[in-house]
Enzyme design. Structure first.
Site, PDB file in Angstrom:
ATOM      1  N   HIS A 131       0.857  -1.195   0.000  1.00 40.92           N
ATOM      2  CA  HIS A 131       0.000   0.000   0.000  1.00 40.92           C
ATOM      3  C   HIS A 131       0.890   1.240   0.000  1.00 40.92           C
ATOM      4  O   HIS A 131       1.226   1.792   1.039  1.00 40.92           O
ATOM      5  CB  HIS A 131      -0.935   0.010   1.213  1.00 40.92           C
ATOM      6  CG  HIS A 131      -2.062   0.987   1.065  1.00 40.92           C
ATOM      7  ND1 HIS A 131      -3.368   0.606   0.907  1.00 40.92           N
ATOM      8  CD2 HIS A 131      -2.077   2.342   1.021  1.00 40.92           C
ATOM      9  CE1 HIS A 131      -4.136   1.669   0.790  1.00 40.92           C
ATOM     10  NE2 HIS A 131      -3.363   2.754   0.862  1.00 40.92           N
ATOM     11  N   HIS A 144       1.261   4.815  -2.396  1.00 41.95           N
ATOM     12  CA  HIS A 144       0.783   5.648  -3.494  1.00 41.95           C
ATOM     13  C   HIS A 144       1.947   6.349  -4.183  1.00 41.95           C
ATOM     14  O   HIS A 144       2.956   6.676  -3.563  1.00 41.95           O
ATOM     15  CB  HIS A 144      -0.222   6.678  -2.977  1.00 41.95           C
ATOM     16  CG  HIS A 144      -1.510   6.068  -2.537  1.00 41.95           C
ATOM     17  ND1 HIS A 144      -2.492   5.690  -3.420  1.00 41.95           N
ATOM     18  CD2 HIS A 144      -1.972   5.757  -1.297  1.00 41.95           C
ATOM     19  CE1 HIS A 144      -3.514   5.176  -2.741  1.00 41.95           C
ATOM     20  NE2 HIS A 144      -3.210   5.193  -1.460  1.00 41.95           N
ATOM     21  N   HIS A 158      -9.860   0.806  -1.897  1.00 41.72           N
ATOM     22  CA  HIS A 158      -9.840   1.316  -0.537  1.00 41.72           C
ATOM     23  C   HIS A 158     -11.214   1.087   0.100  1.00 41.72           C
ATOM     24  O   HIS A 158     -12.245   1.232  -0.563  1.00 41.72           O
ATOM     25  CB  HIS A 158      -9.558   2.817  -0.525  1.00 41.72           C
ATOM     26  CG  HIS A 158      -8.121   3.173  -0.776  1.00 41.72           C
ATOM     27  ND1 HIS A 158      -7.383   2.634  -1.798  1.00 41.72           N
ATOM     28  CD2 HIS A 158      -7.291   4.028  -0.130  1.00 41.72           C
ATOM     29  CE1 HIS A 158      -6.158   3.144  -1.773  1.00 41.72           C
ATOM     30  NE2 HIS A 158      -6.074   3.996  -0.768  1.00 41.72           N
ATOM     31  N   GLU A 180     -11.784   2.565   6.083  1.00 37.91           N
ATOM     32  CA  GLU A 180     -10.903   3.496   6.782  1.00 37.91           C
ATOM     33  C   GLU A 180     -11.715   4.717   7.212  1.00 37.91           C
ATOM     34  O   GLU A 180     -11.996   4.914   8.388  1.00 37.91           O
ATOM     35  CB  GLU A 180      -9.726   3.925   5.904  1.00 37.91           C
ATOM     36  CG  GLU A 180      -8.782   4.891   6.632  1.00 37.91           C
ATOM     37  CD  GLU A 180      -7.855   5.633   5.704  1.00 37.91           C
ATOM     38  OE1 GLU A 180      -6.776   6.034   6.166  1.00 37.91           O
ATOM     39  OE2 GLU A 180      -8.220   5.848   4.531  1.00 37.91           O
ATOM     40  N   ASP A 193       1.356   3.925   2.986  1.00 41.49           N
ATOM     41  CA  ASP A 193       0.344   4.789   2.385  1.00 41.49           C
ATOM     42  C   ASP A 193       0.996   5.949   1.626  1.00 41.49           C
ATOM     43  O   ASP A 193       1.283   5.834   0.450  1.00 41.49           O
ATOM     44  CB  ASP A 193      -0.626   5.284   3.463  1.00 41.49           C
ATOM     45  CG  ASP A 193      -1.985   5.684   2.912  1.00 41.49           C
ATOM     46  OD1 ASP A 193      -2.159   5.647   1.685  1.00 41.49           O
ATOM     47  OD2 ASP A 193      -2.869   6.021   3.698  1.00 41.49           O
ATOM     48  N   ASP A 194       1.218   7.069   2.306  1.00 46.98           N
ATOM     49  CA  ASP A 194       1.810   8.262   1.700  1.00 46.98           C
ATOM     50  C   ASP A 194       2.877   8.828   2.634  1.00 46.98           C
ATOM     51  O   ASP A 194       2.633   9.812   3.345  1.00 46.98           O
ATOM     52  CB  ASP A 194       0.736   9.331   1.466  1.00 46.98           C
ATOM     53  CG  ASP A 194      -0.309   8.905   0.452  1.00 46.98           C
ATOM     54  OD1 ASP A 194       0.026   8.874  -0.747  1.00 46.98           O
ATOM     55  OD2 ASP A 194      -1.451   8.618   0.856  1.00 46.98           O
TER      56      ASP A 194
END
Length: 349
Positions: free
Chosen positions: A25, A27, A209, A212, A290-291
């Site tokens: 995961h 991005h 996604h 969340e 994630d980021d």
């Protein structure tokens, strides 16, 4: 326990950097190094907001629409510094270097080509560029890499169908999955079912996604409408035991991103991220960053976070690494070698 004995116990914990793991995961723009963002912005005279300079990593919350808008605005500013093909290649190479340094052996990086199409010649040209950059980065670092093409749920579902057909065309050329990202409170998940059906027929892994920013009810909707093989996040499936049972029984891996869950206000602190509850229920959990451009810690930081917040022992951390590898689309030889290396790490060999 005497203080000196406790210190020895902590010291004897195995090095998580040496634990082989997969990153599922991550991005595209969010994988950028903060130092690279600053350098590229200075090169082209792009003025960055304080949240991406002095106040980095930014204080974020997605509890309401305004909070998500602020997060998305920062993401869009970061995307704007990618102006040349060399910028794209640099981003991918550095993401590979960082994952490899964190003990990663396989990474699946998620990109929405339409977000870059205007600058790089269209969605097909952008996809070609990313795949070529991924191949180069993989050769240079030894990290296995693949691409997940993701649609944006704030755009029209017909755009998602276009991207699904694009992903299908590249199903044997480095694209392994099809996702659906952005604020899961936006749009109707059911409307994206046809796009996921296109990707499913092409044999792609389906990785939307869900679970969340919305709860277990939306996880149920994703299961029914999109037929995921993995769920981006999915942590809030714990809010309904019946939904969590479905996830476990179907063998759907949850791409859990602890530090972003806290940064976005999904949970108040790392100790509240329900990794132990998910594991106790039999769920497959693959930790992801994630980021990291916006949240700070990268892949290694996620393992360190759950170790410290939940007191997870080395055997549990090794199993988390195995789960990430088994949930990936890594080739069988890469998978077998990595699993053997996890066993060696776990036994101290």
């Amino acid at each position: 326990m005497a203080p000196d004995s406790r210190a020895r116990t902590v010291t004897e914990r195995r090095d998580l950097r040496a634990l082989p793991k997969a990153h599922l995961h991550l991005h595209f723009t969010g994988s950028m190094r903060h130092t690279t963002l600053l350098e590229l912005a200075e090169r082209d005279g792009v003025r960055l907001p304080d949240a991406l300079v002095e106040d980095w990593p930014p204080t974020l919350s997605a509890a309401d629409e305004k909070g998500w808008f602020r997060f998305q605005r920062l993401y869009d500013v970061a995307r704007a510094v990618l102006r040349t093909e060399d910028d794209v290649r640099r981003l991918v190479r550095e993401a590979a270097e960082d994952d490899a340094a964190d003990g990663g052996v396989w990474t699946e990086i998620q990109v929405d080509p339409s977000g870059y199409a205007a600058r790089f010649g269209g969605i097909t040209a952008m996809t070609d560029l990313v795949l070529d950059a991924v191949a180069d980065a993989s050769r240079a670092t030894g990290l296995g890499m693949a691409v997940v093409i993701a649609a944006n749920r704030t755009r029209h579902p017909l755009d998602a169908r276009t991207l699904a057909r694009l992903a299908a065309q590249y199903a044997d050329r480095g694209v392994v999955g099809f996702g659906l990202s952005n604020d899961e409170r936006r749009g109707s998940t059911l409307d994206f079912g046809p796009a996921f059906a296109i990707a499913e027929r092409a044999g792609l892994l389906l990785v939307p996604h869900g679970g969340e920013l919305r709860g277990a009810d939306h996880v149920r909707t994703c299961l029914d409408a999109l037929h995921p093989g993995r769920l981006g996040h999915g942590v809030r499936s714990v809010e309904d035991p019946a939904v969590l049972d479905r996830v476990v029984e179907a063998g759907i891996a949850l791409e859990v991103c602890p530090t972003s869950n806290v940064s976005l206000g999904v949970y108040p602190d790392l100790a509240s991220v329900p990794v132990p509850r998910l594991l106790a229920a039999g769920a497959t959990v693959a930790l992801g960053a994630d980021d990291p451009l916006l949240f700070g810690p990268r892949l290694l930081g996620q393992y360190e976070a759950v170790r410290d917040a939940h007191g997870l022992d080395d055997d549990t951390l090794a199993e988390l690494a195995r789960m990430s590898l088994r949930a990936s689309r890594a080739p069988s030889d890469v998978l077998a070698r990595a699993l053997a290396d996890v066993d060696a790490w776990s036994t101290g060999q």
